[in-house]
Design a protein around this motif. Structure first.
Motif, short mmCIF file in Angstrom:
data_model
loop_
_atom_site.label_atom_id
_atom_site.label_comp_id
_atom_site.label_asym_id
_atom_site.label_seq_id
_atom_site.Cartn_x
_atom_site.Cartn_y
_atom_site.Cartn_z
N HIS C 23 0.80 -1.23 0.00
CA HIS C 23 0.00 0.00 0.00
C HIS C 23 0.83 1.28 0.00
N HIS C 24 2.15 1.15 0.24
CA HIS C 24 3.00 2.34 0.16
C HIS C 24 2.75 3.08 -1.16
N GLY C 25 2.59 2.31 -2.25
CA GLY C 25 2.39 2.91 -3.57
C GLY C 25 1.11 3.73 -3.63
N VAL C 50 13.38 6.42 7.27
CA VAL C 50 14.08 5.17 6.97
C VAL C 50 13.10 4.02 7.14
N GLY C 51 12.90 3.31 6.08
CA GLY C 51 11.92 2.24 6.01
C GLY C 51 11.70 1.99 4.53
N CYS C 52 10.67 1.25 4.17
CA CYS C 52 10.46 0.95 2.76
C CYS C 52 10.17 2.21 1.93
N SER C 53 9.82 3.31 2.60
CA SER C 53 9.54 4.54 1.84
C SER C 53 10.77 5.45 1.76
N PRO C 68 17.48 10.91 9.30
CA PRO C 68 17.87 9.68 9.99
C PRO C 68 16.62 8.97 10.55
N HIS C 69 16.76 7.70 10.83
CA HIS C 69 15.64 6.85 11.28
C HIS C 69 14.90 7.49 12.47
N GLY C 70 13.66 7.83 12.27
CA GLY C 70 12.84 8.39 13.35
C GLY C 70 12.89 9.89 13.50
N GLN C 92 6.46 8.62 7.10
CA GLN C 92 7.16 7.74 8.03
C GLN C 92 6.42 6.44 8.28
N GLY C 93 7.16 5.38 8.45
CA GLY C 93 6.59 4.09 8.81
C GLY C 93 6.36 4.00 10.31
N ASP C 94 5.81 2.86 10.74
CA ASP C 94 5.49 2.71 12.16
C ASP C 94 6.71 2.38 13.00
N GLY C 95 7.71 1.74 12.40
CA GLY C 95 8.95 1.56 13.14
C GLY C 95 9.60 2.92 13.32
N ASP C 96 9.65 3.66 12.24
CA ASP C 96 10.30 4.98 12.24
C ASP C 96 9.62 5.94 13.22
N LEU C 97 8.31 6.02 13.14
CA LEU C 97 7.59 7.04 13.91
C LEU C 97 7.20 6.58 15.30
N ALA C 99 8.42 3.80 17.03
CA ALA C 99 9.44 3.15 17.86
C ALA C 99 10.57 4.15 18.08
N ILE C 100 11.52 4.19 17.16
CA ILE C 100 12.74 4.99 17.38
C ILE C 100 12.44 6.49 17.39
N GLY C 101 11.38 6.90 16.70
CA GLY C 101 11.11 8.34 16.58
C GLY C 101 9.99 8.85 17.47
N VAL C 124 4.43 -3.58 11.18
CA VAL C 124 5.64 -4.39 11.07
C VAL C 124 6.82 -3.53 10.59
N PHE C 125 8.03 -3.96 10.88
CA PHE C 125 9.21 -3.35 10.27
C PHE C 125 9.35 -3.97 8.88
N GLY C 126 8.92 -3.26 7.88
CA GLY C 126 8.93 -3.84 6.54
C GLY C 126 10.34 -3.98 6.00
N MET C 127 11.06 -2.89 5.98
CA MET C 127 12.34 -2.85 5.27
C MET C 127 13.36 -3.85 5.81
N THR C 128 13.37 -4.03 7.12
CA THR C 128 14.40 -4.89 7.71
C THR C 128 13.99 -6.36 7.74
N GLY C 129 12.82 -6.67 7.18
CA GLY C 129 12.47 -8.08 7.03
C GLY C 129 11.41 -8.60 7.98
C1 LIG Z 1 19.43 3.94 13.85
C2 LIG Z 1 18.91 2.86 12.99
N1 LIG Z 1 18.47 1.72 13.56
C3 LIG Z 1 17.99 0.73 12.80
C4 LIG Z 1 17.92 0.87 11.44
C5 LIG Z 1 17.40 -0.27 10.60
N2 LIG Z 1 16.06 -0.04 10.09
C6 LIG Z 1 15.86 0.40 8.83
S1 LIG Z 1 14.26 0.53 8.44
C7 LIG Z 1 13.78 -0.02 9.96
C8 LIG Z 1 12.35 -0.21 10.30
C9 LIG Z 1 11.43 0.32 9.31
O1 LIG Z 1 10.15 0.02 9.66
P1 LIG Z 1 8.97 1.03 9.37
O2 LIG Z 1 9.35 2.37 9.84
O3 LIG Z 1 7.74 0.45 9.95
O4 LIG Z 1 8.90 1.14 7.79
P2 LIG Z 1 8.34 0.07 6.74
O5 LIG Z 1 9.53 -0.50 6.09
O6 LIG Z 1 7.53 -0.93 7.47
O7 LIG Z 1 7.53 0.90 5.82
C10 LIG Z 1 14.89 -0.30 10.74
C11 LIG Z 1 14.81 -0.83 12.12
C12 LIG Z 1 18.41 2.07 10.88
N3 LIG Z 1 18.40 2.31 9.56
N4 LIG Z 1 18.88 3.05 11.68
#
Ligand SMILES: Cc1ncc(C[n+]2csc(CCOP(=O)(O)OP(=O)(O)O)c2C)c(N)n1
Ligand code: SF4
Ligand code: SF4
Ligand code: SF4
Ligand SMILES: [Mg+2]
Lengths: 67, 391, 250
Positions: C23-25, C50-53, C68-70, C92-97, C99-101, C124-129
């Protein structure tokens, strides 16, 4: 009356357009594009009402619609 | 005069140095000193804040930490007066990323902090190094590691000069040793950041931050703002600009890293600044930077009164480091004393520069009780009496 | 016949790298359509996360700054403070926003920064698998919750929209989905509203979009649509949580 055009080179065969079309005009065909995806095709073109539901759901912007 | 150009012309060892393109006189500082009329008695931290405004910086983002809080406090009052933005961020991580954003938009932006906060900023600094974004980052350092203490320390030398964050990069590091230099190097720092499109760090400590001295301020005219045609402004009338650091393609990544490296080489060639003093016929050179250099200067004067021939080299840029200047001096002067307010960091760079030319002795203290002029004098005397390395 | 659906101008002709059915598209496209509609392309600055987008800049025909991530909300703050008349958004993705951000998003919202945040929640964390995200559903199997997420130890899926809506500084908060054509249209309306809020200097606007990650959900794109309807929407209700009508002033 409507018309769609599917850019099969952009299509990834996800099938979201298939579900979106209430008229059930789209299916994933047997032909493959250069990326190796089986792509969407429209049958019974004349029944298309140009509602653009298929295009709204296409994640790869492979569909254009006329009405 | 911080750069003793006159001396540099005379001495045998120093003669070689003067020929080196690397040795730069701080014209900026000399010019400021000529204009004594505008001198103001202020604290080192304040001098940085005033200089930032004089340099045209209008965006400041930071998170409070001792012993640098005078900088944000001053700017919170005075930046809005000139139409600038002061923002107290929720963390140092947020602050450096706000700097990143403002810099990407083409503005002169700055942050200041101390050890623990600088550690948090390293992520952003690494990104900015790769993004090729200019900014000024001030570290009024304190004791570490960990929460450490608030006493003056030079324990952040490695962190500042060897990159500090992840990846193969450097930041320019400027080490003031007087309130005047806090002012001058802040302005110089903004110019260097814009010129090379990279983060520049001021590495000072609480001694310099809290000390009051008369400062000449004519920086406004001296700062050179550069047109930033790479900045993000919205793509009206041109193709979109992108600021990024991601290079998944191996070849592009290699190319990008070499590009950065070449920039650092150029900086090494063109931007070294150091003060060389009394090295003509010296038997001993003392090498120190920042507040340690200030204390050591008194020790040197005391030693000279006792008839000991001791000169000084004070790196003003810690990156680029005056390797060549030190190497040249070490060919003639065989005893080198490195003094730092830490357990020995810059001494490693001195050792690399000296190679086997001279004997390097280190004297330092972690912190808590600052270095005393007398104890450094004691080290100079001890070194003088050591046999085997006299010319 | 008149063309009623075409590629938005704010996107380049480049094909997306996303997996089939991602659905990113769709979300990229509707953001671009909104930018087109408001005719702000040449004064919009995007901030990618930082993520699939992460490759936002490869697709959008606008100025983009990578964060940077978050940290995208902080980067966007910096950009917006310099250019108050530009339209600045993060994606931003859900990991980005979430979790870390988390810190950056909360404080940017609380300051009422006049920016727009598009939050793509695919649990889910898409980009990292496919590792667990703070939004991962209870029981959901991910590569780091092989037995399914349990609230004991992992906590509950975090509801960012509900949280942010409690902040005074926040002006517009909505959660939408793009699992049906009707929902796509509603999502576009919400994103349009969010950008309009910014254009009208109304302060911080936030749109959470429930999004499918068929690859890491290990499902067909069709089943992923079903999951959004049956599992996600009941827990993450689609709603406008907050909409200020008068801007905050001194
Ligand atoms: C400081 C840091 N920690 C970890 C990562 C690895 N990393 C890249 S993307 C990502 C999670 C992305 O998940 P999300 O934000 O949900 O995006 P999605 O891919 O699901 O769209 C992580 C942990 C990184 N790039 N930088
Ligand atoms: S426009 Fe409507 S009717 Fe025509 S193919 Fe698409 S979904 Fe079916
Ligand atoms: S939705 Fe688009 S990509 Fe998916 S099958 Fe239909 S045309 Fe192809
Ligand atoms: S991994 Fe998931 S989020 Fe990433 S592109 Fe594939 S489907 Fe989309
Ligand atoms: Mg995700």
């Amino acid at each position: 009356m409507g018309k769609i055009r599917i850019d099969i080179e952009r299509c990834k065969g996800c099938g979201l357009c298939v579900i979106a079309c209430q008229k059930k005009l789209i299916k994933i065909g047997d032909n493959m594009n250069s990326l190796g995806y089986h792509t969407a095709q429209i049958n019974d073109e004349k029944k298309c009402i140009g509602c653009a539901n298929c295009a709204e759901m296409c994640p790869d912007i492979a569909i254009e619609v006329w009405k | 005069m911080p750069i003793d150009a006159a001396h540099a012309k005379q001495g045998k060892a120093a003669r070689a140095i003067a020929l080196r393109a690397g040795l730069k006189c701080l014209k900026l500082i000399q010019q400021t000193l000529m204009n004594d009329s505008k001198k103001r008695l202020i604290k080192g931290n304040e001098a940085i804040a005033v200089a930032a405004i004089d340099a045209g910086c209008r965006y400041f983002f930071s998170y409070p930490i001792t012993p640098q809080s005078d900088i944000p406090e001053y700017l919170s009052r005075h930046l809005p007066e000139v139409g600038g933005t002061f923002l107290q961020a929720e963390s140092e991580i947020a602050a450096i990323n706000m700097v990143l954003g403002a810099s990407a938009a083409g503005a002169r932006a700055m942050t200041s902090s101390s050890g623990p906060g600088i550690s948090l900023k390293q992520e952003g600094i690494s990104y900015m190094a790769s993004d090729e974004l200019p900014a000024l980052i001030v570290n009024i350092s304190r004791t570490g590691p960990g929460l450490g203490g608030i006493a003056a320390s030079q324990g952040d030398y490695f962190q500042a000069t060897k990159g500090g964050g992840h990846g193969d990069y450097r930041t320019i590091v400027l080490a003031p040793y007087s309130v005047q230099e806090m002012y001058d190097l802040t302005i110089k720092g903004f110019d260097l950041a814009d010129k090379y499109r990279m983060p520049v760090m001021i590495l000072a400590d609480s001694v310099l931050g809290q000390m009051k001295e008369p400062v000449a301020m004519v920086g406004k005219k001296k700062s050179t703002a550069i047109k930033k045609d790479w900045a993000l402004t919205g793509c009206e009338g041109r193709r979109p600009h992108v600021i990024k650091s991601l290079y998944l393609d191996g070849d592009k990544s290699i190319e990008h890293n070499w590009k950065l490296f070449k920039k650092y080489q150029k900086i090494q060639k063109n931007e070294v600044m150091c003060e060389i003093k009394d090295c003509i016929d010296a038997d001993i050179i003392l090498i120190a930077f920042g507040s340690a250099a200030r204390i050591a200067k008194t020790s040197i004067e005391m030693a000279q009164e006792k008839g000991i021939k001791v000169g000084m080299l004070r790196p003003i840029t810690l990156f680029p480091f005056p390797n060549q200047q030190i190497e040249d001096l070490s060919k003639d002067i065989k005893k080198i004393l490195v003094v730092e307010q830490n357990t020995g960091q810059m001494v490693e760079d001195v050792l690399i520069s000296v190679s086997k030319n001279a004997k390097v002795t280190f004297y330092g203290k972690p912190t808590g009780n600052a270095l005393e002029a007398e104890e450094i004098l004691g080290q100079i005397e001890k070194l003088k009496n050591k046999k085997g390395f006299n010319r | 016949m008149k063309q009623v659906f075409e590629r938005p101008e704010s996107l380049k002709e480049v094909s997306f790298h996303f997996c089939p059915g991602c659905h990113h598209g769709i979300i990229h496209r509707i953001v671009a359509e909104v930018i087109d509609k408001l005719e702000v392309r040449t004064r919009t600055i995007g901030v990618s996360s930082v993520g699939c987008s992460v490759f936002l800049y490869d697709y959008f025909n606008i100025d983009v700054c990578e964060a940077p991530h978050g940290r995208a909300p902080a980067v966007a703050t910096g950009v917006k403070r310099v250019y108050k008349d530009r339209i600045v958004f993060t994606f931003q993705g859900d990991g980005d926003l979430a979790a870390i951000g988390t810190s950056e998003i909360i404080h940017t919202a609380n300051r009422g920064e006049n920016i727009t945040v598009i939050f793509v929640n695919n649990t889910v964390f898409g980009m990292t698998g496919g590792q667990m995200a703070p939004t991962t559903m209870l029981g959901q199997e991910t590569t780091t919750t092989p037995l399914g997420r349990s609230f004991i130890g992992d906590g509950y899926p975090i509801k960012m929209s509900e949280m942010l809506a409690t902040l005074e500084g926040c002006s517009f908060v909505a959660r939408v989905a793009v699992n049906t054509p009707a929902n796509v249209r509603k999502a576009r309306k919400a994103i349009l509203k969010a950008f309009e809020m910014q254009v009208n200097n109304m302060g911080f606007s936030f749109v959470e979009v429930l999004s499918a990650c068929p690859t890491n959900w290990k499902m067909s794109p069709q089943d992923a649509l079903k999951r959004i309807k049956d599992e996600l929407i009941p827990y993450f209700p689609l709603k406008i949580f907050k909409e200020k009508t008068i801007p905050d002033t001194l």
